[in-house]
Design an enzyme around this catalytic site. Structure first.
Site, PDB file in Angstrom:
ATOM      1  N   LEU A 285       0.844  -1.195   0.000  1.00  0.00           N
ATOM      2  CA  LEU A 285       0.000   0.000   0.000  1.00  0.00           C
ATOM      3  C   LEU A 285       0.876   1.240   0.000  1.00  0.00           C
ATOM      4  O   LEU A 285       1.905   1.263   0.671  1.00  0.00           O
ATOM      5  CB  LEU A 285      -0.902   0.001   1.236  1.00  0.00           C
ATOM      6  CG  LEU A 285      -1.938  -1.121   1.299  1.00  0.00           C
ATOM      7  CD1 LEU A 285      -2.713  -1.017   2.599  1.00  0.00           C
ATOM      8  CD2 LEU A 285      -2.877  -1.076   0.131  1.00  0.00           C
TER       9      LEU A 285
ATOM     10  N   ALA B  47     -11.527   4.811   5.146  1.00  0.00           N
ATOM     11  CA  ALA B  47     -10.679   5.170   4.005  1.00  0.00           C
ATOM     12  C   ALA B  47     -10.095   3.883   3.420  1.00  0.00           C
ATOM     13  O   ALA B  47      -9.278   3.222   4.061  1.00  0.00           O
ATOM     14  CB  ALA B  47      -9.570   6.119   4.436  1.00  0.00           C
ATOM     15  N   LEU B  48     -10.511   3.525   2.214  1.00  0.00           N
ATOM     16  CA  LEU B  48     -10.174   2.223   1.627  1.00  0.00           C
ATOM     17  C   LEU B  48      -8.677   1.983   1.558  1.00  0.00           C
ATOM     18  O   LEU B  48      -7.938   2.787   0.990  1.00  0.00           O
ATOM     19  CB  LEU B  48     -10.786   2.131   0.223  1.00  0.00           C
ATOM     20  CG  LEU B  48     -10.518   0.831  -0.541  1.00  0.00           C
ATOM     21  CD1 LEU B  48     -11.121  -0.355   0.186  1.00  0.00           C
ATOM     22  CD2 LEU B  48     -11.058   0.940  -1.964  1.00  0.00           C
ATOM     23  N   ASP B  49      -8.235   0.859   2.160  1.00  0.00           N
ATOM     24  CA  ASP B  49      -6.840   0.411   2.101  1.00  0.00           C
ATOM     25  C   ASP B  49      -5.859   1.431   2.665  1.00  0.00           C
ATOM     26  O   ASP B  49      -4.682   1.436   2.299  1.00  0.00           O
ATOM     27  CB  ASP B  49      -6.444   0.058   0.659  1.00  0.00           C
ATOM     28  CG  ASP B  49      -7.158  -1.182   0.154  1.00  0.00           C
ATOM     29  OD1 ASP B  49      -7.570  -2.001   0.987  1.00  0.00           O
ATOM     30  OD2 ASP B  49      -7.300  -1.323  -1.073  1.00  0.00           O
ATOM     31  N   GLU B  50      -6.307   2.302   3.548  1.00  0.00           N
ATOM     32  CA  GLU B  50      -5.422   3.316   4.123  1.00  0.00           C
ATOM     33  C   GLU B  50      -5.357   3.239   5.639  1.00  0.00           C
ATOM     34  O   GLU B  50      -4.889   4.172   6.294  1.00  0.00           O
ATOM     35  CB  GLU B  50      -5.863   4.716   3.668  1.00  0.00           C
ATOM     36  CG  GLU B  50      -5.697   4.947   2.174  1.00  0.00           C
ATOM     37  CD  GLU B  50      -5.940   6.384   1.759  1.00  0.00           C
ATOM     38  OE1 GLU B  50      -6.026   7.246   2.660  1.00  0.00           O
ATOM     39  OE2 GLU B  50      -6.048   6.639   0.547  1.00  0.00           O
TER      40      GLU B  50
END
Length: 285
Positions: A196, A226-229
């Protein structure tokens, strides 16, 4: 040996280590392990203290109450955990089994993941046979068009019914709603193929191959709206060459994914993680 683990956070200042250690000594506890970290950029102090509670000089209620009063005097944020209270973990999957196998093997066969796994949830029926091999109840909630909200509500109700402490997304190939994630804040761990924020979304290995990467990896993180964060817990990487084709990348990546996810879950279960904003402090023991 029974243990109590305190995870402590506060603004950094002199005397914290001495004061906290003295408190436990005066209460009659033996400190088995103590790790600390000072974030000089944020002026924050983090501490993990592991106590031997095999023969407790006071009750658990008294320990919690006395430390609560002490913490107020220093404005400490903390959480208290006991080793003989295993967490209940739900695993959510779709169609790929490598991460699921690894988690079940370490929890059920090897016994080195201190948890109970009362159920596996999927949006496809494909992995029911894996659940059967490990004698874990399997629940399938297909996602139909325009019915995702209802499907998520069914899953949430099932998780609450089974008093789930931690949800592990072991390659669950669906984006969870903010409402779902907010039901279990800091208690959903996801595995993301690649690093990521690189190669977010679907088919990452094909895009990594097209980009000509020379290393691939995996990232385990807490899920947030917050997607993939979300805060990163664990990562790993392996070097590759130009000879590796997309299928090679996918095969190598699967092996990294299962290792990274299991390590992240283990760190959470052993109460070795303190979240600080978008970061995590992960103690080694």
């Amino acid at each position: 040996m029974k243990k109590a683990v305190f995870l402590i956070r506060s603004n950094d200042r002199k005397g914290l280590l001495s004061g906290i250690s003295t408190f436990f000594y005066q209460q009659g506890f033996n400190i088995l392990h103590c790790q600390q970290y000072t974030d000089n950029c944020e002026n924050l102090y983090f501490m993990r203290v592991c106590l031997d509670i095999t023969d407790m000089p006071v009750t658990r209620k008294q320990l919690a109450g006395s430390f609560e009063e002490y913490a107020k005097t220093l404005n400490l944020e903390y959480s208290l955990h006991y080793s003989d209270e295993p967490q209940r973990v739900a695993i959510m999957v779709s169609k790929t089994s490598h991460c699921l196998y690894d988690l079940l093997m370490h929890a059920q066969d090897e016994g080195d993941l201190a948890c109970e796994i009362p159920l596996i949830i999927s949006n496809h029926p494909d992995l029911e046979d894996v659940a059967d091999k490990f004698r874990v109840p399997f629940y399938c909630f297909p996602i139909k068009k325009d019915c995702k909200r209802e499907q998520e509500q069914q899953v949430i109700e099932l998780l609450h019914k089974h008093h789930i402490d931690l949800v592990v997304l072991a390659r669950y190939m669906q984006i969870l709603s903010d409402e779902f994630i907010n039901e279990f804040p800091g208690r959903i761990i996801n595995i993301h193929h690649a690093f990521l924020p690189a190669f977010q979304g679907g088919n990452p290995y094909q895009r990594a191959w097209e980009r000509g990467v020379k290393m691939i990896g995996a990232t385990a993180h807490y899920a947030t709206p917050a997607l993939d964060e979300g805060p990163i817990i664990e990562q790993d990487v392996e070097r590759i060459t130009h000879e590796a084709e997309p299928d090679d990348l996918k095969r190598i990546g699967k092996d990294i994914e299962r290792r990274v996810l299991t390590r992240a879950v283990r760190a959470h279960l052993e109460h070795r993680i303190i979240t600080s904003g978008r970061r995590t402090i992960v103690f080694s023991r």
